[in-house]
Design a protein around this motif. Structure first.
Motif, mmCIF file in Angstrom:
data_model
loop_
_atom_site.group_PDB
_atom_site.id
_atom_site.type_symbol
_atom_site.label_atom_id
_atom_site.label_comp_id
_atom_site.label_asym_id
_atom_site.label_seq_id
_atom_site.Cartn_x
_atom_site.Cartn_y
_atom_site.Cartn_z
ATOM 1 N N ARG A 1 -16.381 -13.233 13.184
ATOM 2 C CA ARG A 1 -17.443 -13.919 13.915
ATOM 3 C C ARG A 1 -18.739 -13.858 13.105
ATOM 4 O O ARG A 1 -19.491 -14.815 13.075
ATOM 5 N N VAL A 2 -19.003 -12.738 12.445
ATOM 6 C CA VAL A 2 -20.230 -12.582 11.668
ATOM 7 C C VAL A 2 -20.290 -13.568 10.505
ATOM 8 O O VAL A 2 -21.339 -14.125 10.205
ATOM 9 N N THR A 3 -19.156 -13.813 9.854
ATOM 10 C CA THR A 3 -19.145 -14.654 8.657
ATOM 11 C C THR A 3 -18.671 -16.074 8.906
ATOM 12 O O THR A 3 -18.893 -16.945 8.078
ATOM 13 N N GLY A 4 -17.965 -16.296 10.012
ATOM 14 C CA GLY A 4 -17.362 -17.604 10.259
ATOM 15 C C GLY A 4 -16.113 -17.831 9.442
ATOM 16 O O GLY A 4 -15.583 -18.937 9.390
ATOM 17 N N VAL A 5 -15.599 -16.787 8.812
ATOM 18 C CA VAL A 5 -14.392 -16.875 7.994
ATOM 19 C C VAL A 5 -13.305 -16.050 8.657
ATOM 20 O O VAL A 5 -13.503 -14.866 8.948
ATOM 21 N N PHE A 6 -12.143 -16.655 8.911
ATOM 22 C CA PHE A 6 -11.038 -15.919 9.525
ATOM 23 C C PHE A 6 -10.432 -14.972 8.507
ATOM 24 O O PHE A 6 -10.084 -15.370 7.401
ATOM 25 N N GLY A 7 -10.299 -13.693 8.862
ATOM 26 C CA GLY A 7 -9.693 -12.707 7.977
ATOM 27 C C GLY A 7 -8.398 -12.198 8.554
ATOM 28 O O GLY A 7 -8.376 -11.633 9.639
ATOM 29 N N ASP A 8 -7.297 -12.405 7.863
ATOM 30 C CA ASP A 8 -5.996 -11.926 8.325
ATOM 31 C C ASP A 8 -5.772 -10.540 7.736
ATOM 32 O O ASP A 8 -5.200 -10.376 6.669
ATOM 33 N N TYR A 9 -6.270 -9.552 8.447
ATOM 34 C CA TYR A 9 -6.221 -8.184 7.939
ATOM 35 C C TYR A 9 -4.839 -7.554 8.105
ATOM 36 O O TYR A 9 -4.022 -8.000 8.900
ATOM 37 N N SER A 10 -4.621 -6.492 7.366
ATOM 38 C CA SER A 10 -3.332 -5.809 7.331
ATOM 39 C C SER A 10 -3.145 -4.894 8.533
ATOM 40 O O SER A 10 -3.824 -3.874 8.656
ATOM 41 N N GLU A 11 -2.197 -5.238 9.399
ATOM 42 C CA GLU A 11 -1.833 -4.334 10.485
ATOM 43 C C GLU A 11 -1.257 -3.038 9.935
ATOM 44 O O GLU A 11 -1.440 -1.959 10.479
ATOM 45 N N GLN A 12 -0.512 -3.176 8.803
ATOM 46 C CA GLN A 12 0.164 -2.008 8.241
ATOM 47 C C GLN A 12 -0.833 -0.949 7.775
ATOM 48 O O GLN A 12 -0.541 0.238 7.849
ATOM 49 N N GLN A 13 -1.990 -1.361 7.308
ATOM 50 C CA GLN A 13 -3.017 -0.398 6.917
ATOM 51 C C GLN A 13 -3.390 0.478 8.104
ATOM 52 O O GLN A 13 -3.515 1.696 7.970
ATOM 53 N N LEU A 14 -3.561 -0.128 9.266
ATOM 54 C CA LEU A 14 -3.898 0.651 10.457
ATOM 55 C C LEU A 14 -2.760 1.584 10.834
ATOM 56 O O LEU A 14 -2.970 2.769 11.090
ATOM 57 N N VAL A 15 -1.526 1.064 10.853
ATOM 58 C CA VAL A 15 -0.368 1.876 11.243
ATOM 59 C C VAL A 15 -0.231 3.087 10.326
ATOM 60 O O VAL A 15 -0.037 4.210 10.786
ATOM 61 N N ASP A 16 -0.353 2.873 9.014
ATOM 62 C CA ASP A 16 -0.132 3.956 8.055
ATOM 63 C C ASP A 16 -1.347 4.869 7.893
ATOM 64 O O ASP A 16 -1.216 6.091 7.867
ATOM 65 N N CYS A 17 -2.529 4.292 7.772
ATOM 66 C CA CYS A 17 -3.704 5.086 7.432
ATOM 67 C C CYS A 17 -4.306 5.821 8.622
ATOM 68 O O CYS A 17 -4.929 6.867 8.450
ATOM 69 N N ALA A 18 -4.141 5.300 9.817
ATOM 70 C CA ALA A 18 -4.700 5.961 11.006
ATOM 71 C C ALA A 18 -3.690 6.847 11.707
ATOM 72 O O ALA A 18 -3.998 7.451 12.739
ATOM 73 N N TYR A 19 -2.511 6.964 11.142
ATOM 74 C CA TYR A 19 -1.440 7.749 11.785
ATOM 75 C C TYR A 19 -1.913 9.177 12.102
ATOM 76 O O TYR A 19 -2.491 9.855 11.273
ATOM 77 N N GLY A 20 -1.691 9.580 13.344
ATOM 78 C CA GLY A 20 -2.038 10.931 13.771
ATOM 79 C C GLY A 20 -3.477 11.100 14.231
ATOM 80 O O GLY A 20 -3.865 12.194 14.633
#
Length: 197
Positions: A1-20
């Protein structure tokens, strides 16, 4: 919303990096607040989906040391979450921020959604799946939420689902989380795939 550019971010980054952290348990579930809190508190820089694609039921549950960053021209500044939301609050947050995380009940007909405005969740039951609510609309007099799911482009309507709005379908709107962002220099074009899952 801030940039007006759609960003398709990595779900896997959240699953792996935020684990625990904050109750995030990979594919065994997490409250919608787990990932927004983790990303906000750690000022996480996010990878693009093409850089670190979704691994479905075989996550690494470890954060790669060399994970590239997708500079969309915005950075995370804060978060908000509630376990006592409703669809009016969800609409306000989506309107203001462009997207919000919410939970739905996915067990049952939701998983076999193929298109149209879905209204097939049976009453009762518990939410068990988090989704990104990215918009809302009305078609032929029927209100709906536009949801980006994590099942991939081969499911639903090119990876999206339209869920009946205004009736608490599939438990939508009770659990809600959002990330606040501010503009930075950028954005850059979405990268080509550089990471091997």
């Amino acid at each position: 919303r801030v940039t007006g550019v759609f960003g398709d971010y990595s779900e896997q980054q959240l699953v792996d990096c935020a684990y625990g952290q904050h109750g995030a348990n990979g594919c065994d579930g997490a409250a919608p607040s787990a990932y927004v809190r983790w990303a906000s508190e750690n000022k996480v820089e996010l990878a693009h989906e093409s850089q670190y694609p979704y691994l479905n039921t075989e996550p690494k549950l470890e954060c790669p040391a060399d994970l590239p960053v997708y500079n969309q021209g915005a950075r995370i500044t804060d978060n908000y979450y509630t376990y006592a939301g409703d669809e009016d609050l969800l609409m306000s947050l989506v309107s203001t921020h462009g997207a919000a995380v919410s939970s739905v009940r996915s067990k049952g007909p939701f998983q076999s959604y193929g298109g149209g405005i879905f209204d097939g969740c049976p009453p009762g039951g518990h939410v068990d799946h988090s989704v990104a609510v990215v918009g809302y609309g009305t078609e032929d007099g029927e209100d709906f939420w536009l949801i980006k799911n994590s099942y991939g482009k081969g499911k639903g309507e090119n990876g999206f689902i339209r869920l009946k709005r205004g009736v608490g379908m599939c438990g939508i709107g009770k659990y809600i989380g959002i990330i606040s962002c501010e503009a930075t220099s950028g954005p850059t074009d979405p990268p080509m795939s550089t990471a091997t899952p």
